[in-house]
Design a protein around this motif. Structure first.
Motif, PDB file in Angstrom:
ATOM      1  N   SER A 197       0.788  -1.235   0.000  1.00  0.00           N
ATOM      2  CA  SER A 197       0.000   0.000   0.000  1.00  0.00           C
ATOM      3  C   SER A 197       0.819   1.284   0.000  1.00  0.00           C
ATOM      4  O   SER A 197       0.247   2.367   0.101  1.00  0.00           O
ATOM      5  CB  SER A 197      -0.941   0.000   1.211  1.00  0.00           C
ATOM      6  N   GLY A 198       2.116   1.185  -0.103  1.00  0.00           N
ATOM      7  CA  GLY A 198       2.936   2.392  -0.175  1.00  0.00           C
ATOM      8  C   GLY A 198       4.217   2.090  -0.914  1.00  0.00           C
ATOM      9  O   GLY A 198       4.843   1.054  -0.677  1.00  0.00           O
ATOM     10  N   ILE A 199       4.601   2.959  -1.828  1.00  0.00           N
ATOM     11  CA  ILE A 199       5.857   2.810  -2.556  1.00  0.00           C
ATOM     12  C   ILE A 199       6.467   4.198  -2.736  1.00  0.00           C
ATOM     13  O   ILE A 199       5.759   5.162  -3.043  1.00  0.00           O
ATOM     14  CB  ILE A 199       5.655   2.162  -3.945  1.00  0.00           C
ATOM     15  N   ALA A 200       7.770   4.293  -2.552  1.00  0.00           N
ATOM     16  CA  ALA A 200       8.495   5.525  -2.872  1.00  0.00           C
ATOM     17  C   ALA A 200       9.959   5.195  -3.080  1.00  0.00           C
ATOM     18  O   ALA A 200      10.496   4.282  -2.438  1.00  0.00           O
ATOM     19  CB  ALA A 200       8.346   6.570  -1.756  1.00  0.00           C
ATOM     20  N   GLY A 201      10.592   5.925  -3.968  1.00  0.00           N
ATOM     21  CA  GLY A 201      12.029   5.813  -4.117  1.00  0.00           C
ATOM     22  C   GLY A 201      12.723   6.153  -2.817  1.00  0.00           C
ATOM     23  O   GLY A 201      12.199   6.900  -1.977  1.00  0.00           O
ATOM     24  N   ASP A 202      13.919   5.602  -2.623  1.00  0.00           N
ATOM     25  CA  ASP A 202      14.552   5.677  -1.306  1.00  0.00           C
ATOM     26  C   ASP A 202      14.703   7.097  -0.778  1.00  0.00           C
ATOM     27  O   ASP A 202      14.428   7.360   0.396  1.00  0.00           O
ATOM     28  CB  ASP A 202      15.889   4.934  -1.300  1.00  0.00           C
ATOM     29  N   GLN A 203      15.110   8.037  -1.612  1.00  0.00           N
ATOM     30  CA  GLN A 203      15.370   9.382  -1.101  1.00  0.00           C
ATOM     31  C   GLN A 203      14.085  10.131  -0.787  1.00  0.00           C
ATOM     32  O   GLN A 203      14.000  10.866   0.201  1.00  0.00           O
ATOM     33  CB  GLN A 203      16.236  10.157  -2.092  1.00  0.00           C
ATOM     34  N   GLN A 204      13.068   9.948  -1.600  1.00  0.00           N
ATOM     35  CA  GLN A 204      11.790  10.571  -1.297  1.00  0.00           C
ATOM     36  C   GLN A 204      11.150   9.917  -0.080  1.00  0.00           C
ATOM     37  O   GLN A 204      10.497  10.591   0.738  1.00  0.00           O
ATOM     38  CB  GLN A 204      10.861  10.485  -2.512  1.00  0.00           C
ATOM     39  N   LEU A 207      12.706  11.522   2.865  1.00  0.00           N
ATOM     40  CA  LEU A 207      12.131  12.848   3.087  1.00  0.00           C
ATOM     41  C   LEU A 207      10.793  12.719   3.808  1.00  0.00           C
ATOM     42  O   LEU A 207      10.499  13.483   4.741  1.00  0.00           O
ATOM     43  CB  LEU A 207      11.948  13.560   1.741  1.00  0.00           C
ATOM     44  N   PHE A 208       9.990  11.745   3.399  1.00  0.00           N
ATOM     45  CA  PHE A 208       8.691  11.514   4.051  1.00  0.00           C
ATOM     46  C   PHE A 208       8.897  10.983   5.461  1.00  0.00           C
ATOM     47  O   PHE A 208       8.208  11.407   6.398  1.00  0.00           O
ATOM     48  CB  PHE A 208       7.874  10.530   3.212  1.00  0.00           C
ATOM     49  N   GLY A 209       9.836  10.057   5.631  1.00  0.00           N
ATOM     50  CA  GLY A 209      10.105   9.506   6.952  1.00  0.00           C
ATOM     51  C   GLY A 209      10.668  10.525   7.924  1.00  0.00           C
ATOM     52  O   GLY A 209      10.485  10.406   9.138  1.00  0.00           O
ATOM     53  N   GLN A 250       3.097  11.447  -3.936  1.00  0.00           N
ATOM     54  CA  GLN A 250       1.715  11.823  -4.201  1.00  0.00           C
ATOM     55  C   GLN A 250       0.814  10.986  -3.318  1.00  0.00           C
ATOM     56  O   GLN A 250       0.864   9.756  -3.351  1.00  0.00           O
ATOM     57  CB  GLN A 250       1.342  11.615  -5.675  1.00  0.00           C
ATOM     58  N   LEU A 251       0.027  11.659  -2.482  1.00  0.00           N
ATOM     59  CA  LEU A 251      -0.943  10.965  -1.652  1.00  0.00           C
ATOM     60  C   LEU A 251      -2.258  10.828  -2.412  1.00  0.00           C
ATOM     61  O   LEU A 251      -2.522  11.567  -3.360  1.00  0.00           O
ATOM     62  CB  LEU A 251      -1.150  11.714  -0.335  1.00  0.00           C
ATOM     63  N   LEU A 404       3.801   5.635   4.337  1.00  0.00           N
ATOM     64  CA  LEU A 404       2.944   5.705   3.153  1.00  0.00           C
ATOM     65  C   LEU A 404       1.944   4.556   3.133  1.00  0.00           C
ATOM     66  O   LEU A 404       0.760   4.739   2.811  1.00  0.00           O
ATOM     67  CB  LEU A 404       3.792   5.702   1.879  1.00  0.00           C
ATOM     68  N   ALA A 405       2.418   3.352   3.489  1.00  0.00           N
ATOM     69  CA  ALA A 405       1.527   2.193   3.518  1.00  0.00           C
ATOM     70  C   ALA A 405       0.504   2.314   4.643  1.00  0.00           C
ATOM     71  O   ALA A 405      -0.692   2.022   4.462  1.00  0.00           O
ATOM     72  CB  ALA A 405       2.344   0.917   3.674  1.00  0.00           C
ATOM     73  N   GLY A 406       0.950   2.758   5.811  1.00  0.00           N
ATOM     74  CA  GLY A 406       0.043   2.882   6.953  1.00  0.00           C
ATOM     75  C   GLY A 406      -1.027   3.935   6.760  1.00  0.00           C
ATOM     76  O   GLY A 406      -2.175   3.772   7.200  1.00  0.00           O
ATOM     77  N   LEU A 407      -0.668   5.038   6.080  1.00  0.00           N
ATOM     78  CA  LEU A 407      -1.679   6.056   5.755  1.00  0.00           C
ATOM     79  C   LEU A 407      -2.760   5.475   4.860  1.00  0.00           C
ATOM     80  O   LEU A 407      -3.963   5.719   5.058  1.00  0.00           O
ATOM     81  CB  LEU A 407      -1.017   7.257   5.062  1.00  0.00           C
ATOM     82  N   ALA A 408      -2.337   4.728   3.854  1.00  0.00           N
ATOM     83  CA  ALA A 408      -3.301   4.171   2.901  1.00  0.00           C
ATOM     84  C   ALA A 408      -4.276   3.218   3.575  1.00  0.00           C
ATOM     85  O   ALA A 408      -5.448   3.143   3.193  1.00  0.00           O
ATOM     86  CB  ALA A 408      -2.562   3.450   1.776  1.00  0.00           C
ATOM     87  N   GLU A 409      -3.810   2.487   4.583  1.00  0.00           N
ATOM     88  CA  GLU A 409      -4.644   1.485   5.231  1.00  0.00           C
ATOM     89  C   GLU A 409      -5.311   1.997   6.510  1.00  0.00           C
ATOM     90  O   GLU A 409      -5.955   1.239   7.229  1.00  0.00           O
ATOM     91  CB  GLU A 409      -3.814   0.236   5.543  1.00  0.00           C
TER      92      GLU A 409
END
Length: 454
Positions: A197-204, A207-209, A250-251, A404-409
């Motif tokens: 439920s969440g995917i992002a390239g390592d650097q982005q 930034l989110f983390g 992108q959320l 990202l995955a936890g937000l989606a779920e």
């Protein structure tokens, strides 16, 4: 395992990557005693994989982000094409990005362009594998690193796909970074039906983390390379010399968030070189006491351009170099020079960002393996004359994917709850004036290392 078929070429075994991910996931589930609520994926970005949709087997070794086989092709691109790339993708023509890697796979590497072929960055490969071949998708932070993605329309660029000979039908669907991509299926040891439920390239993801959710907040990850990103909000910023514009994330049901990035190709890889190439250290954790015991480099400068130089120079012909060696030079001086190179490369990128955005950084948040070194963080704060804040958990790349995955779920309600989840890190205040003489030596060394391989 890193494979080096010839100088400048770097490859991975995509099957080995998938097997390692599956093995560690099975071990995690055993330790938890229950399946997780959801999985997030984060990955080295520009690395590309081509595989057969029918068999699920890779058609060539993965070509790694550090690989430079596309350097000549980038040099051959005319100015008009370079402008199209810059305006469409926010990137600069460079073999670091995926397009020339994919072009090589189709033109030289023997990969067909028929409907049975799929290509993508490593996140797409893992998503395909974990869903049993049901989903071929990616998300904007990875797509925006391919040099084929229009970051204004958030779609693949037909013009650039044609330029590099990449058929649209082989590319993955692009979906928001936070949202259910699919569920696990047919993977031994992993229960079916777990959402991815969440995917992002390592650097982005880092930034989110780091919870850099507000425009103007910035982080640097000291990994194999170092990557400085500053959140610029929902409005795409103008292109800046020496830097690239990228999609941060992108959320669901929201416009994309953009970032300005300075990509430094070699930092942690310099530590690996000290360990595996020179034998100066046996383990990475031996580096800090060795550096701390050495008060200066004795004039030694290491330019770790093992795969060229990234931001702000973008010189694929630069070569790694050591300057200033004397009979008094020992392992401590060389080790400290490698750490200083991390510091000075970061300073150069931050300076370029300040010039581009017109705003100074209130602080620089840092993470990644090398950020565990107090000596590095203090040197960085001193040279930047800016506070450096180390994350409580330096593995913020993984944390960002989980967020990202936890937000989606619905595990977390919103980004405000994520801010409250992250603990306080350690703050390093500038303790003295920047070392101007050392900075000057660094820049002289960089100029001598540039274009050496051309």
């Amino acid at each position: 395992t890193q494979h080096f078929p010839s100088p400048g070429l770097v490859e991975h075994d995509a099957d080995e990557i998938a097997e390692a991910i599956i093995a560690v996931t099975v071990a995690l589930i055993d330790d938890l005693g229950a399946p997780p609520i959801a999985f997030g994926i984060t990955n080295q970005r520009e690395t590309v994989v081509a595989w057969d949709r029918d068999t699920g087997r890779p058609l060539h070794r993965a070509i790694v982000w550090q690989d430079r086989r596309g350097a000549t092709r980038c040099d051959e691109l005319d100015d008009a094409t370079g402008r199209i790339i810059r305006e469409t993708t926010g990137l600069v023509p460079d073999p670091y990005f995926s397009a020339t890697k994919l072009e090589w796979l189709f033109s030289v590497g023997g990969v067909r362009s028929d409907p049975s072929v799929a290509v993508g960055t490593v996140d797409s490969w893992l998503l395909w594998t974990l869903t049993g071949g049901a989903v071929h998708a990616t998300e904007p932070s990875n797509a925006s690193r391919t040099m084929l993605f229009d970051i204004d329309t958030m779609t693949w660029s037909d013009e650039l796909c044609a330029t590099f000979g990449v058929p649209r039908h082989v590319l993955p669907d692009v979906r928001p970074s936070s949202g259910r991509f699919g569920v696990t299926a047919g993977v031994e040891g992993i229960p079916d039906g777990i959402p991815i439920s969440g995917i992002a390239g390592d650097q982005q993801a880092a930034l989110f983390g780091q919870t850099c959710f507000d425009p103007g907040t910035a982080k640097n990850t000291y990994g194999t390379g170092s990557f400085v990103l500053v959140n610029t909000g929902h409005d795409r910023p103008g292109n800046a010399d020496g830097l690239v514009t990228t999609v941060a994330w992108q959320l669901t049901d929201q416009p994309p968030v953009y970032a300005v990035e300075g990509s430094i190709f070699s930092t942690g890889s310099g530590v690996q070189w000290l360990r595996d190439g020179l034998g100066i250290i046996d383990r990475a954790d031996e580096l800090e006491p060795l550096v701390a015991a050495c008060t200066d480099t004795g004039g030694v400068v290491v330019v770790p351009a093992f795969t060229g130089l990234g931001a702000p120079w973008w010189d694929p012909a630069a070569r790694a170099s050591i300057f200033g060696i004397t009979r008094g030079t020992g392992r401590g001086e060389i080790a400290r020079a490698v750490v200083e190179a991390m510091v000075f490369q970061t300073c150069d990128v931050v300076d370029a960002m300040v010039q581009a955005t017109g705003r100074t950084l209130g602080e620089l948040r840092v993470d990644g393996g090398a950020a565990a070194m107090d000596t590095l963080c203090q040197m960085q704060a001193d040279q930047l004359a800016t506070p450096v804040v180390r994350a409580a958990d330096v593995e913020t790349t993984a944390l960002g994917a989980a967020f990202l995955a936890g937000l989606a779920e619905g595990f977390w309600a919103d980004t405000d709850e994520l801010r409250a989840t992250v603990g306080d890190g350690k703050r390093f205040e500038p303790g003295g004036a920047p070392d101007v003489a050392a900075s000057d030596r660094w820049h002289r060394a960089v100029e001598r290392a540039r274009s050496f391989g051309s």
